[in-house]
Enzyme design. Structure first.
Site, PDB file in Angstrom:
ATOM      1  N   LEU A   1       0.830  -1.204   0.000  1.00 35.84           N
ATOM      2  CA  LEU A   1       0.000   0.000   0.000  1.00 35.84           C
ATOM      3  C   LEU A   1       0.863   1.253   0.000  1.00 35.84           C
ATOM      4  O   LEU A   1       0.549   2.245  -0.663  1.00 35.84           O
ATOM      5  CB  LEU A   1      -0.922   0.001   1.217  1.00 35.84           C
ATOM      6  CG  LEU A   1      -1.854   1.224   1.346  1.00 35.84           C
ATOM      7  CD1 LEU A   1      -2.813   1.289   0.165  1.00 35.84           C
ATOM      8  CD2 LEU A   1      -2.633   1.179   2.655  1.00 35.84           C
TER       9      LEU A   1
ATOM     10  N   GLU B   1       1.958   1.796  -3.525  1.00 38.28           N
ATOM     11  CA  GLU B   1       0.842   2.214  -4.376  1.00 38.28           C
ATOM     12  C   GLU B   1       0.398   3.646  -4.076  1.00 38.28           C
ATOM     13  O   GLU B   1       0.093   4.428  -4.973  1.00 38.28           O
ATOM     14  CB  GLU B   1      -0.354   1.277  -4.158  1.00 38.28           C
ATOM     15  CG  GLU B   1      -0.154  -0.145  -4.644  1.00 38.28           C
ATOM     16  CD  GLU B   1      -1.332  -1.033  -4.278  1.00 38.28           C
ATOM     17  OE1 GLU B   1      -1.564  -2.006  -5.009  1.00 38.28           O
ATOM     18  OE2 GLU B   1      -2.014  -0.763  -3.262  1.00 38.28           O
ATOM     19  N   ASP B   2       0.344   3.980  -2.790  1.00 42.47           N
ATOM     20  CA  ASP B   2      -0.137   5.286  -2.349  1.00 42.47           C
ATOM     21  C   ASP B   2       0.799   5.820  -1.270  1.00 42.47           C
ATOM     22  O   ASP B   2       0.509   5.742  -0.080  1.00 42.47           O
ATOM     23  CB  ASP B   2      -1.562   5.151  -1.804  1.00 42.47           C
ATOM     24  CG  ASP B   2      -2.185   6.490  -1.425  1.00 42.47           C
ATOM     25  OD1 ASP B   2      -1.835   7.495  -2.068  1.00 42.47           O
ATOM     26  OD2 ASP B   2      -3.022   6.525  -0.495  1.00 42.47           O
ATOM     27  N   PRO B   3       1.965   6.341  -1.654  1.00 44.28           N
ATOM     28  CA  PRO B   3       2.999   6.757  -0.694  1.00 44.28           C
ATOM     29  C   PRO B   3       2.481   7.738   0.354  1.00 44.28           C
ATOM     30  O   PRO B   3       1.789   8.703   0.039  1.00 44.28           O
ATOM     31  CB  PRO B   3       4.062   7.420  -1.586  1.00 44.28           C
ATOM     32  CG  PRO B   3       3.875   6.765  -2.920  1.00 44.28           C
ATOM     33  CD  PRO B   3       2.385   6.559  -3.041  1.00 44.28           C
TER      34      PRO B   3
END
Length: 440
Positions: free
Chosen positions: A145, A148-150
């Site tokens: 995750l 994918e979404d820092p």
């Protein structure tokens, strides 16, 4: 009033007014209220934590609310759905081939899996194999995750407790690595004294050595049964590497952090030096603001990094303190307007997650993991005026105070080392360090 300059584990910075903005690492591979100081029925003891970590369903349940609220991200459930070792290893390959995991991150995750597995299995705990799968499935899910979404850390980062409880996640992950039968806390009554001062609105700073990325979790786990407030509310002065490395970021999200750039890495990239200094100024201004509000507990390692063993003997010891870091932290506390106290604290836990033998420039260090006894000790606060009464000038006073704190940390460390690594246990207690196991 003279501006305050703080070195800490960062470069020299001067506190000036600046707006609150996010703490942005360079582009590269990558209070709470005083509800209760003595939690009883709702308190999760270390022993209960050790039992809970065996249960796969409890770990996945901790993730459910988060994943449900994140469906819009199209976040893959590859790892949360894993039930076997093969599922995890194949999942890493699948996510890499799908382009969701960079090759270097995927390789680091697989290496971490085998190291974590070997460490947990060596504990001989019942259900250790299930613990490995359950903990690594959630850890890998958080790492994926994060790619994918820092997540962006602010200069002052508050532990993320909902909808996904990263603090609890870190406890679940680290607890199986601690040999509680061979772990000890020194002077636990002083930790209780410390809590009382916080309740009265005082600020407390813990000056300590730093051994591993697991340090904050070790502190909270060893104190969970006796002083849970400390673990949940301590604010750690943290270097940028623990908020940059994809394998480390999920664990950092579970802690309260004051984010700074380490002096040791300040000049790694000359083009980023100015940016790092400005970021440190913002972070330290946040620290000053926090201290002015009172009831703050801050942990700082004035050595500027993790301890390393003596290359000639292999013996570990607390790294020397930077006297300027200590002095400027003291000045911050004195200028806060609230009563302040500085305590020397010692940690021994390098075997849990030993650092590289030498300081590395590149992000993405090899992560070794071990099952071992750990130790935490604290000594009475040390008064600057008492230590420096006979000093003839400010520089002499600065050095004398730093050395007084370091000597206490080193002395406590030797006691912990005798108890844990030399297997003397409680008998290693001295006239100044009383060892106990508060979880028993």
């Amino acid at each position: 009033m003279t501006p305050l300059t703080l070195y800490s584990s960062a470069a020299t910075v001067t506190l000036t007014s600046s707006p609150r903005v996010p703490f942005h690492p360079p582009a590269s591979p990558a209070r709470r209220g005083f509800v209760s100081f003595r939690l009883t029925a709702k308190k999760l003891s270390v022993r209960a934590m050790s039992e809970l970590v065996q249960d796969k369903e409890s770990v996945v349940a901790a993730s459910t609310s988060f994943t449900e609220s994140s469906e819009e991200l199209n976040h893959s459930r590859t790892f949360l759905d894993a039930r076997t070792e093969q599922d995890l290893i194949c999942g890493i390959k699948k996510e890499k081939e799908a382009g969701r995991l960079p090759p270097n991150v995927a390789a680091g995750m697989e290496e971490l899996y085998w190291n974590y597995k070997n460490a947990v299995l060596s504990s001989g705990a019942p259900g250790a194999d299930k613990t490995v799968i359950s903990n690594m499935s959630v850890a890998f899910d958080r790492m994926l995750l994060g790619v994918e979404d820092p997540y962006t850390f602010n200069p002052y980062h508050k532990a993320v407790r909902q909808p996904f409880d990263y603090y609890h996640f870190v406890h679940m992950y680290i607890s199986p690595l601690i040999d509680f039968k061979n772990s000890y806390v020194g002077n636990v009554s002083i930790f209780s004294e410390l809590e009382d001062k916080l309740r009265q609105g005082h600020n407390v700073v813990l000056i300590s050595n730093h051994q591993s990325e697991a340090d904050p979790a070790v502190i909270s786990l060893l104190l969970e049964a006796h002083c849970p407030y400390i673990g949940e509310n301590i604010k750690c002065v943290a270097g940028d590497r623990v908020i940059t490395d994809p394998l480390c970021k999920p664990f950092s999200m579970g802690r309260n952090l004051i984010c700074v750039y380490s002096k040791k890495h300040m000049n790694d990239d000359p083009e980023l030096v100015d940016m790092k200094r400005k970021a440190n100024t913002r972070s330290l201004k946040e620290m000053a603001t926090l201290l002015r509000s009172g009831s703050q507990l801050i942990w700082i390692a004035p050595s500027g990094g993790r301890d390393r063993p003596d290359p000639s003997t292999g013996e570990w010891f607390p790294a020397p303190f930077d006297a300027s870091s200590v002095d400027n932290m003291r000045r911050l506390v004195e200028h806060s307007g609230a009563p302040g106290h500085i305590y020397p604290m010692s940690l021994l836990c390098y075997d849990i997650m030993p650092p590289p033998p030498k300081v590395e420039k590149e992000i993405g260090e090899k992560r070794l993991v071990g099952y071992h006894g750990t130790g935490l000790s604290i000594a009475p606060e040390i008064s600057f005026s008492d230590v420096t009464a006979d000093c003839s000038n400010p520089n002499e006073a600065k050095e004398a105070y730093s050395q007084a704190l370091y000597k206490s940390v080193d002395k406590q460390y030797k006691t912990l080392n005798s108890a844990i690594n030399h297997r003397r246990g409680i008998e290693a207690s001295t006239s100044t360090v009383s060892l106990s196991q508060p979880w028993n």
